[in-house]
Write a protein that holds these residues in place. Structure first.
Motif, PDB file in Angstrom:
ATOM      1  N   ALA A 195       0.898  -1.268   0.169  1.00  0.00           N
ATOM      2  CA  ALA A 195      -0.174  -0.004  -0.018  1.00  0.00           C
ATOM      3  C   ALA A 195       0.831   1.239   0.194  1.00  0.00           C
ATOM      4  O   ALA A 195       0.737   2.126  -0.751  1.00  0.00           O
ATOM      5  N   TYR A 196       1.888   1.216   0.813  1.00  0.00           N
ATOM      6  CA  TYR A 196       2.811   2.372   0.906  1.00  0.00           C
ATOM      7  C   TYR A 196       3.441   2.582  -0.517  1.00  0.00           C
ATOM      8  O   TYR A 196       3.585   3.726  -0.998  1.00  0.00           O
ATOM      9  N   TYR A 197       3.958   1.520  -1.102  1.00  0.00           N
ATOM     10  CA  TYR A 197       4.529   1.797  -2.386  1.00  0.00           C
ATOM     11  C   TYR A 197       3.416   2.183  -3.503  1.00  0.00           C
ATOM     12  O   TYR A 197       4.002   2.895  -4.430  1.00  0.00           O
ATOM     13  N   LEU A 198       2.151   1.600  -3.627  1.00  0.00           N
ATOM     14  CA  LEU A 198       0.983   2.303  -4.374  1.00  0.00           C
ATOM     15  C   LEU A 198       1.067   3.651  -3.880  1.00  0.00           C
ATOM     16  O   LEU A 198       0.693   4.482  -4.925  1.00  0.00           O
ATOM     17  N   TRP A 199       0.936   4.085  -2.707  1.00  0.00           N
ATOM     18  CA  TRP A 199       0.709   5.445  -2.508  1.00  0.00           C
ATOM     19  C   TRP A 199       1.942   6.305  -3.025  1.00  0.00           C
ATOM     20  O   TRP A 199       1.741   7.432  -3.655  1.00  0.00           O
ATOM     21  N   GLU A 200       3.109   5.940  -3.017  1.00  0.00           N
ATOM     22  CA  GLU A 200       4.238   6.705  -3.416  1.00  0.00           C
ATOM     23  C   GLU A 200       4.254   6.742  -4.647  1.00  0.00           C
ATOM     24  O   GLU A 200       4.703   7.695  -5.630  1.00  0.00           O
ATOM     25  N   GLN A 201       3.761   5.952  -5.733  1.00  0.00           N
ATOM     26  CA  GLN A 201       3.860   5.866  -7.202  1.00  0.00           C
ATOM     27  C   GLN A 201       2.523   6.444  -7.824  1.00  0.00           C
ATOM     28  O   GLN A 201       2.502   6.836  -8.801  1.00  0.00           O
ATOM     29  N   ALA A 202       1.514   6.970  -6.815  1.00  0.00           N
ATOM     30  CA  ALA A 202       0.213   7.665  -7.418  1.00  0.00           C
ATOM     31  C   ALA A 202       0.718   8.955  -7.724  1.00  0.00           C
ATOM     32  O   ALA A 202       1.630   9.468  -7.050  1.00  0.00           O
ATOM     33  N   ALA A 203       0.044   9.363  -8.726  1.00  0.00           N
ATOM     34  CA  ALA A 203      -0.026  11.050  -9.171  1.00  0.00           C
ATOM     35  C   ALA A 203      -1.014  11.608  -8.166  1.00  0.00           C
ATOM     36  O   ALA A 203      -1.697  11.350  -7.392  1.00  0.00           O
ATOM     37  N   GLU A 204      -0.453  13.073  -8.227  1.00  0.00           N
ATOM     38  CA  GLU A 204      -1.409  13.912  -7.350  1.00  0.00           C
ATOM     39  C   GLU A 204      -2.764  14.090  -7.990  1.00  0.00           C
ATOM     40  O   GLU A 204      -2.823  14.097  -9.341  1.00  0.00           O
ATOM     41  N   PRO A 205      -3.930  14.376  -7.317  1.00  0.00           N
ATOM     42  CA  PRO A 205      -3.935  14.026  -5.774  1.00  0.00           C
ATOM     43  C   PRO A 205      -3.969  12.836  -5.462  1.00  0.00           C
ATOM     44  O   PRO A 205      -4.438  11.906  -5.890  1.00  0.00           O
ATOM     45  N   LYS A 206      -3.244  12.365  -4.129  1.00  0.00           N
ATOM     46  CA  LYS A 206      -3.158  10.988  -3.938  1.00  0.00           C
ATOM     47  C   LYS A 206      -4.588  10.763  -3.017  1.00  0.00           C
ATOM     48  O   LYS A 206      -5.238  11.634  -2.685  1.00  0.00           O
ATOM     49  N   GLY A 207      -4.852   9.332  -2.998  1.00  0.00           N
ATOM     50  CA  GLY A 207      -6.208   9.152  -2.617  1.00  0.00           C
ATOM     51  C   GLY A 207      -6.264   8.917  -0.966  1.00  0.00           C
ATOM     52  O   GLY A 207      -4.947   9.191  -0.486  1.00  0.00           O
ATOM     53  N   THR A 208      -7.031   8.248  -0.599  1.00  0.00           N
ATOM     54  CA  THR A 208      -7.200   7.929   0.963  1.00  0.00           C
ATOM     55  C   THR A 208      -6.479   6.755   1.250  1.00  0.00           C
ATOM     56  O   THR A 208      -6.070   5.796   0.340  1.00  0.00           O
TER      57      THR A 208
END
Length: 59
Positions: A16-29
């Protein structure tokens, strides 16, 4: 069994942390990333043989 649960939880947390780091802005919940990570890990898990209980020896 609890150790296996903790191991899977740690694996989900890391994914989940890896997915969050890779996400474009704005990040989800955080819940969105947790659920996506859980789904990906469950999809990758080997199939469980039906009728067998993990702590029960095979006959």
């Amino acid at each position: 069994m609890e150790q296996e649960h903790n191991s899977q939880e740690e694996e989900i947390r890391t994914r989940a942390y890896y997915l969050w780091e890779q996400a474009a802005e704005p990040k989800g919940t955080p819940d969105e990333y947790w659920e996506q990570a859980r789904a990906e890990i469950e999809k990758e898990a080997p199939p469980v043989e039906s009728g067998l209980i993990a702590d029960e020896p095979r006959k």
